[in-house]
Design a protein around this motif. Sequence first.
Motif, PDB file in Angstrom:
ATOM      1  N   UNK A  70      -6.350  -2.027   1.696  1.00 38.53           N
ATOM      2  CA  UNK A  70      -5.895  -1.596   3.018  1.00 38.53           C
ATOM      3  C   UNK A  70      -4.774  -2.441   3.597  1.00 38.53           C
ATOM      4  N   UNK A  71      -4.528  -3.626   3.053  1.00 37.17           N
ATOM      5  CA  UNK A  71      -3.497  -4.509   3.606  1.00 37.17           C
ATOM      6  C   UNK A  71      -2.155  -4.364   2.902  1.00 37.17           C
ATOM      7  N   UNK A  72      -2.050  -3.388   1.997  1.00 38.91           N
ATOM      8  CA  UNK A  72      -0.842  -3.243   1.182  1.00 38.91           C
ATOM      9  C   UNK A  72      -0.095  -1.959   1.493  1.00 38.91           C
ATOM     10  N   UNK A 198       3.834  -3.837  -2.060  1.00 34.61           N
ATOM     11  CA  UNK A 198       3.512  -3.683  -3.478  1.00 34.61           C
ATOM     12  C   UNK A 198       4.621  -2.915  -4.185  1.00 34.61           C
ATOM     13  N   UNK A 199       5.066  -3.459  -5.300  1.00 30.24           N
ATOM     14  CA  UNK A 199       6.121  -2.827  -6.091  1.00 30.24           C
ATOM     15  C   UNK A 199       5.773  -2.978  -7.571  1.00 30.24           C
ATOM     16  N   UNK A 200       6.540  -2.281  -8.396  1.00 30.33           N
ATOM     17  CA  UNK A 200       6.396  -2.395  -9.845  1.00 30.33           C
ATOM     18  C   UNK A 200       7.507  -3.277 -10.370  1.00 30.33           C
ATOM     19  N   UNK A 229       4.729 -10.442  -1.375  1.00 31.67           N
ATOM     20  CA  UNK A 229       5.062  -9.481  -2.420  1.00 31.67           C
ATOM     21  C   UNK A 229       3.910  -9.400  -3.419  1.00 31.67           C
ATOM     22  N   UNK A 230       3.636  -8.197  -3.895  1.00 34.54           N
ATOM     23  CA  UNK A 230       2.578  -7.985  -4.879  1.00 34.54           C
ATOM     24  C   UNK A 230       3.080  -7.057  -5.972  1.00 34.54           C
ATOM     25  N   UNK A 231       2.945  -7.475  -7.215  1.00 30.45           N
ATOM     26  CA  UNK A 231       3.326  -6.622  -8.342  1.00 30.45           C
ATOM     27  C   UNK A 231       2.096  -5.832  -8.790  1.00 30.45           C
TER      28      UNK A 231
END
Length: 512
Positions: A70-72, A198-200, A229-231
Amino acid sequence: MISNCELRNANCELSSVKRPKFAIRISHFATRLACAFLIAASLAISAAAAADLPTDLQQRRARFMENLGSESMLILWSAPMRVYSNDVDYEYRQDSNFYYLTAIDQPESILVLMPGNRTRKEILFVKPRDPVREHWEGQRLSPEKAVHESGISTVYLTTEFEPFLNAVLSGRPYGSGSSEQDFAPFFTALRNNKAQIAVVGPPPGASGQLPESYVFVNKLRERFSGLQMRDVTRIFRDLRLIKTDYERSLLEESARISSEAHVAGMKAARPGAYEYEVEAAIEYTFKKNGADWGYPSIVASGPNATILHYQKSSRRMENGDLLLVDAGSAYKYMTVDITRTYPINGKFTEAQKDIYDVVLRAQEEGIKAAKMGARLSDVHQRTVEVIKDGLFKLGLITDTSGNQYQTWYTHNACHWIGIDVHDVGDRNRPLADGMAFTIEPGIYIRPEILNSLPKTAENEAFARKIQPAFEKYKNIGVRIEDSFLITGGTLKRLSASVPRTTEEIEALMRSR
């Protein structure tokens, strides 16, 4: 690279047995009725599959958001157009992850997922309609059409993407009728410096070049506080590994088309013809079935069969050649992978059969090893054991305990298949229901390999000992590859209808 659909192939011809005219009329009527029924049934199946896509997409996004949290906020871009030459572009191919979540097949689109939102968890941005560009490039999706194609109910124009980010990343709601409560979990995370973009990637490591997605997030972090940042490459990798029922049906259709194409290629091969003639027969079959190639077809005759990714298809085939064909169709973004090797004159020589039989035994043993709970490495290792034994008996290696076999067996036996022909997924995951993969052992007796070995006493002794066998088998390349799907706890060979044993291949070649 490295299916039988009885409805499509229903035999509606009358028997040649003589019967009374009245009986023949009834038979013709019954046959036409049966054909009409089969065609209607086939169309009904296709319509049902199409109807399943929106539901399947919703379920894919739901599973992804469960993993996202929920935080992304996920931001995912469509693939760009690629230039072929000057002002000519390549035919467009969508980013695999973007297609997996949207089924949108056009550039200049953006997907945003916000799992914590009360409403509007899924937001799609599409390029505004432009009559001038559409005159040149074709019609773009309107927001209404994008809703229909993707099942995403909130669709904005890409001109709204920056205002959307400016609002949401500043803690303000965006969209008519929305309130702060609609974005509450993400806004709370922003205030607590825990919000994630979040990204790829993929992750570039310590010294690799940053992906454009990373650069974009870094710029956001310079302008807005509370962001991390989150991958999420791993999430895609894990979800795409297990094929949905809808994806399985597409894989089976890709296999049916690809199998038909391989048989067409076998029938087109003959001494004096060119490799590109076989390639044309294969890819014509793809096209006539509403598919395209999933990767550039490999049609490699004679010594070219020892080149793993040979793509020129320009050699004139000669009597006595083997032809190695590695080709698979992409049907609605799902691709299988099939390779067959066969004599263009229809008859294996003794030397060709020696090599072929070793590879076939290796694949058969690999198939036996591909059980629920096994790993791709287990399957590969079993093929290695068989090939070591076979090469030793043929005199092409002198020791089965080491890695001499890698002189002639130069690649892994397995890879995942799916939206990409070499699909994503953890190779160490135990085999489970819904996984799709290949088993493709091969032996390639390359004429130049012995001269390219490091000049050591051991290698020189090795080369001397195997020289007679090398002379017998040089320029022979054999790969046998099938696509498999684990479904209902059992292993299904999707490409089973393509002749595979030497007897099956020679029988088909005689029937040309």
